[in-house]
Design an enzyme around this catalytic site. Sequence first.
Site, short mmCIF file in Angstrom:
data_model
loop_
_atom_site.label_atom_id
_atom_site.label_comp_id
_atom_site.label_asym_id
_atom_site.label_seq_id
_atom_site.Cartn_x
_atom_site.Cartn_y
_atom_site.Cartn_z
N GLN A 51 0.82 -1.22 0.00
CA GLN A 51 0.00 0.00 0.00
C GLN A 51 0.86 1.27 0.00
O GLN A 51 0.37 2.34 -0.35
CB GLN A 51 -0.95 0.01 1.21
CG GLN A 51 -2.01 -1.09 1.12
CD GLN A 51 -2.95 -1.05 2.29
OE1 GLN A 51 -2.65 -1.62 3.35
NE2 GLN A 51 -4.08 -0.37 2.15
N CYS A 94 -10.73 -0.10 3.38
CA CYS A 94 -9.33 -0.21 3.01
C CYS A 94 -8.79 1.18 2.70
O CYS A 94 -9.45 1.94 1.99
CB CYS A 94 -9.18 -1.12 1.79
SG CYS A 94 -7.47 -1.36 1.28
N HIS A 136 -7.16 -9.60 5.94
CA HIS A 136 -7.23 -8.49 4.98
C HIS A 136 -5.82 -8.10 4.54
O HIS A 136 -5.56 -7.90 3.34
CB HIS A 136 -7.97 -7.33 5.65
CG HIS A 136 -8.02 -6.05 4.89
ND1 HIS A 136 -9.21 -5.47 4.46
CD2 HIS A 136 -7.05 -5.19 4.49
CE1 HIS A 136 -8.94 -4.34 3.82
NE2 HIS A 136 -7.64 -4.14 3.83
#
Length: 176
Positions: A51, A94, A136
Amino acid sequence: MSLRHIITLNDPKLRLVSTPIERIDDLLTRLIDDMIETMHGAPGIGLAAIQVAEPIRLLVVDVAGKEDPPAPLVFVNPEILWQSDDRNVYEEGCLSIPEYYADVERPASVRVRALDRDGKEREVLAKGLLATVLQHEIDHLDGLLFIDHISKLKRDRVIKKFQKAAKRAGEGSHVL
Ligand code: GNR
Ligand code: NI
């Protein structure tokens, strides 16, 4: 320590399968500390290295309550050793898909093995929110997003919304 930029849904990097980490050196511990700061700053309760555009098998989580002191956990090369048959539904979000939330069903408990920030091998038996967040985040390491667990109709809708928003942001910024 510094905040890192979090990439979003339109960035194809989110679909990369991250590679195992071979050694925990200075550069890596700096990334870990930046990721914890970035996660807390967002604010979020988990963050995978991809990310922040680093395709390596590293994640951080912190599920401490608002009133509690921060309690970040670091997982290097995490592996799910066991998952329960019983399942739980959580409304997930998210940081790479801002302002979108949907119910996701996953195993209620998982046993995860990983190295910590000091390279020490650890195992955690997670349940509740921690179990959901760990799954996740481990999904992120394999290029998966929580929207891959919802209906294709809902998934296509949110992907389209982000594509349109990116297109709009791009218009007008072209050099003529
Ligand atoms: O901050 C986050 N909250 C959250 C809520 C429910 C289930 C999973 C998460 S993880 C998310 C941060 C994030 O995007 N991690 O990859
Ligand atoms: Ni996420």
